[in-house]
Design a protein around this motif. Structure first.
Motif, short mmCIF file in Angstrom:
data_model
loop_
_atom_site.label_atom_id
_atom_site.label_comp_id
_atom_site.label_asym_id
_atom_site.label_seq_id
_atom_site.Cartn_x
_atom_site.Cartn_y
_atom_site.Cartn_z
N SER A 29 0.83 -1.21 0.00
CA SER A 29 0.00 0.00 0.00
C SER A 29 0.86 1.26 0.00
CB SER A 29 -0.92 0.01 1.22
OG SER A 29 -1.82 -1.07 1.16
N LEU A 30 0.53 2.18 -0.90
CA LEU A 30 1.27 3.42 -1.03
C LEU A 30 0.82 4.41 0.04
CD1 LEU A 30 3.32 5.02 -2.85
CD2 LEU A 30 1.30 5.98 -3.98
N ASP A 31 1.77 4.96 0.76
CA ASP A 31 1.48 5.99 1.74
C ASP A 31 1.00 7.25 1.01
OD1 ASP A 31 1.54 8.04 3.65
OD2 ASP A 31 3.35 7.29 4.61
N PRO A 32 -0.16 7.81 1.39
CA PRO A 32 -0.65 9.02 0.71
C PRO A 32 0.35 10.18 0.75
CG PRO A 32 -2.36 8.08 2.11
CD PRO A 32 -1.10 7.34 2.42
N ALA A 33 1.26 10.18 1.72
CA ALA A 33 2.24 11.27 1.82
C ALA A 33 3.29 11.22 0.72
CB ALA A 33 2.92 11.22 3.19
N TYR A 34 3.39 10.08 0.03
CA TYR A 34 4.42 9.94 -1.00
C TYR A 34 4.24 11.00 -2.09
CZ TYR A 34 7.54 7.83 -4.45
OH TYR A 34 8.55 7.61 -5.36
N ALA A 35 3.02 11.17 -2.57
CA ALA A 35 2.78 12.13 -3.65
C ALA A 35 3.13 13.54 -3.20
CB ALA A 35 1.32 12.06 -4.10
N GLY A 36 2.78 13.90 -1.97
CA GLY A 36 3.08 15.23 -1.50
C GLY A 36 4.57 15.51 -1.44
N ARG A 37 5.35 14.49 -1.12
CA ARG A 37 6.79 14.67 -1.04
C ARG A 37 7.45 14.72 -2.40
NH1 ARG A 37 11.33 10.63 1.81
NH2 ARG A 37 13.14 11.80 1.05
N TRP A 38 7.02 13.88 -3.32
CA TRP A 38 7.75 13.70 -4.57
C TRP A 38 7.17 14.46 -5.76
CZ3 TRP A 38 12.51 12.09 -4.35
CH2 TRP A 38 12.90 11.33 -3.25
N GLN A 39 5.94 14.95 -5.67
CA GLN A 39 5.40 15.71 -6.79
C GLN A 39 6.23 16.97 -7.08
OE1 GLN A 39 1.07 16.06 -7.41
NE2 GLN A 39 1.42 18.27 -7.56
N PRO A 40 6.69 17.72 -6.06
CA PRO A 40 7.55 18.87 -6.38
C PRO A 40 8.83 18.48 -7.12
CG PRO A 40 6.73 19.03 -4.13
CD PRO A 40 6.37 17.65 -4.62
N VAL A 41 9.36 17.29 -6.84
CA VAL A 41 10.55 16.83 -7.55
C VAL A 41 10.20 16.56 -9.02
CG1 VAL A 41 12.31 15.03 -7.68
CG2 VAL A 41 11.52 15.86 -5.45
N ALA A 42 9.05 15.94 -9.25
CA ALA A 42 8.61 15.71 -10.63
C ALA A 42 8.43 17.03 -11.37
CB ALA A 42 7.31 14.91 -10.63
N GLU A 43 7.86 18.01 -10.71
CA GLU A 43 7.68 19.32 -11.33
C GLU A 43 9.01 19.96 -11.68
OE1 GLU A 43 4.98 21.90 -9.24
OE2 GLU A 43 3.69 20.23 -8.65
N ARG A 44 9.98 19.85 -10.77
CA ARG A 44 11.31 20.40 -11.04
C ARG A 44 11.95 19.70 -12.22
NH1 ARG A 44 14.20 19.75 -6.14
NH2 ARG A 44 14.90 17.70 -6.88
N GLN A 45 11.75 18.39 -12.33
CA GLN A 45 12.33 17.66 -13.46
C GLN A 45 11.70 18.08 -14.78
OE1 GLN A 45 15.21 16.67 -11.91
NE2 GLN A 45 15.09 15.00 -13.42
N LEU A 46 10.42 18.37 -14.77
CA LEU A 46 9.78 18.88 -15.98
C LEU A 46 10.37 20.23 -16.37
CD1 LEU A 46 6.08 17.95 -15.17
CD2 LEU A 46 7.47 16.93 -16.98
N ARG A 47 10.55 21.11 -15.39
CA ARG A 47 11.15 22.41 -15.67
C ARG A 47 12.57 22.25 -16.20
NH1 ARG A 47 9.55 27.29 -13.67
NH2 ARG A 47 11.14 27.94 -15.15
N LEU A 48 13.35 21.36 -15.58
CA LEU A 48 14.71 21.14 -16.04
C LEU A 48 14.72 20.55 -17.45
CD1 LEU A 48 16.45 19.71 -12.85
CD2 LEU A 48 17.04 21.83 -14.05
N GLY A 49 13.79 19.63 -17.73
CA GLY A 49 13.72 19.06 -19.06
C GLY A 49 13.49 20.14 -20.11
N GLY A 50 12.56 21.05 -19.83
CA GLY A 50 12.31 22.15 -20.76
C GLY A 50 13.51 23.08 -20.90
N GLN A 51 14.15 23.36 -19.79
CA GLN A 51 15.31 24.24 -19.78
C GLN A 51 16.46 23.64 -20.58
OE1 GLN A 51 16.20 25.95 -15.80
NE2 GLN A 51 18.27 25.18 -16.08
N HIS A 52 16.73 22.37 -20.36
CA HIS A 52 17.83 21.71 -21.07
C HIS A 52 17.51 21.49 -22.54
CE1 HIS A 52 19.26 20.01 -16.96
NE2 HIS A 52 19.81 21.17 -17.22
N LEU A 53 16.24 21.19 -22.84
CA LEU A 53 15.86 21.01 -24.24
C LEU A 53 16.02 22.32 -25.01
CD1 LEU A 53 14.73 19.33 -26.55
CD2 LEU A 53 12.42 19.77 -25.67
#
Length: 274
Positions: A240-264
């Motif tokens: 079972s996935l802890d509901p807190a996982y999304a709250g912790r890691w979603q900002p990291v996913a968002e940063r990776q999207l920004r970095l992907g756009g920046q590097h592209l």
């Protein structure tokens, strides 16, 4: 509808429709990286991109961002040949200080990985003496693969196929960690493409001092993604996935999207703006 309910539906949908290995970010994430890259491109690079994209069904970077994931349907041979170009498996810490250090001979034999593929396709794209069709295909690959390498699990472990075999459950429904990162974390916010673009554009751009804002090229980006995978807590306990996982890691996913756009944007300006 609660965030948890949306996350459940998104992860389940990703599990049902995405084959192993799953696609990085899903269609939405790839389009977002492309849109963010366009924001950072020079007028000269944009003009050359428009020239190459003329005649496409959706003549924009976002319109071609998922082409490489659709190859198996419309060009099975090229789809098979390019299958390994979407990811690289970088060995985790092995006790000898080699954790998340990209070694081409070990991690990318024969150039069949996302790091080498980006470099190879950029060389084609930057060669203005090449036929337009070859450069357009290279542009399609570059836009997609730069998105791929910023999805942490596309530079992760071989032993679990980039999180595909790390099973989790959300409200009793089976999925895997790769599917969660492909689509679940983004869908959990309940935003459409326009909403996500507005959110990402308003967020601060990752600074060069950011531990994950690798200033180098594809190899450095892959190593940075691998370090996220190896961060404490990235792998949730199976079950079972802890509901807190999304709250912790979603900002990291968002940063990776920004970095992907920046590097592209950076590599496209260099390849197209000459």
């Amino acid at each position: 509808m609660t965030l948890r309910t949306v996350l459940v539906a998104a992860v389940l949908a990703a599990t049902l429709v995405l084959p192993v290995p799953a696609h990085a970010w899903g269609p939405l994430g790839h389009r977002l990286v492309a849109e963010l890259a366009w924001d950072g491109m020079t007028p000269q690079a944009r003009a050359e991109a428009r020239r190459l994209l003329a005649g496409e069904a959706e003549p924009s970077l976002a319109g071609i961002a998922n082409w490489a994931d659709e190859l198996r349907a419309h060009d099975p041979d090229l789809g098979r040949r390019s299958a390994r170009w979407h990811y690289v498996n970088i060995a985790p810490e092995d006790g000898a200080g080699n954790g998340c250090r990209y070694d081409p001979a070990r991690d990318c034999p024969r150039g069949d990985c996302v790091v080498a593929a980006i470099d190879a396709q950029l060389a084609i794209l930057a060669d203005h003496g090449r036929p337009r069709a070859a450069r357009l295909q290279a542009l399609k690959f570059v836009v997609h693969f730069v998105g791929d390498v910023h999805q942490p699990l596309h530079a992760g472990r071989a032993d679990d196929r980039g999180g595909n075999t790390h099973q989790i459950n959300v409200d009793g429904r089976g999925s895997n960690l790769h599917a969660l990162w492909d689509s679940g974390l983004l869908a959990g916010a309940g935003l459409d493409e326009a909403g996500w673009l507005a959110r990402l554009r308003q967020s601060p751009a990752p600074a060069s001092a950011d531990a994950h804002a690798a200033p180098g090229g594809p190899a450095a980006w892959a190593e940075a993604s691998c370090r996220i995978v190896e961060s404490p807590g990235f792998y949730p306990p199976k079950g079972s996935l802890d509901p807190a996982y999304a709250g912790r890691w979603q900002p990291v996913a968002e940063r990776q999207l920004r970095l992907g756009g920046q590097h592209l944007a950076k590599v496209l300006n260099a390849a197209l703006g000459g």
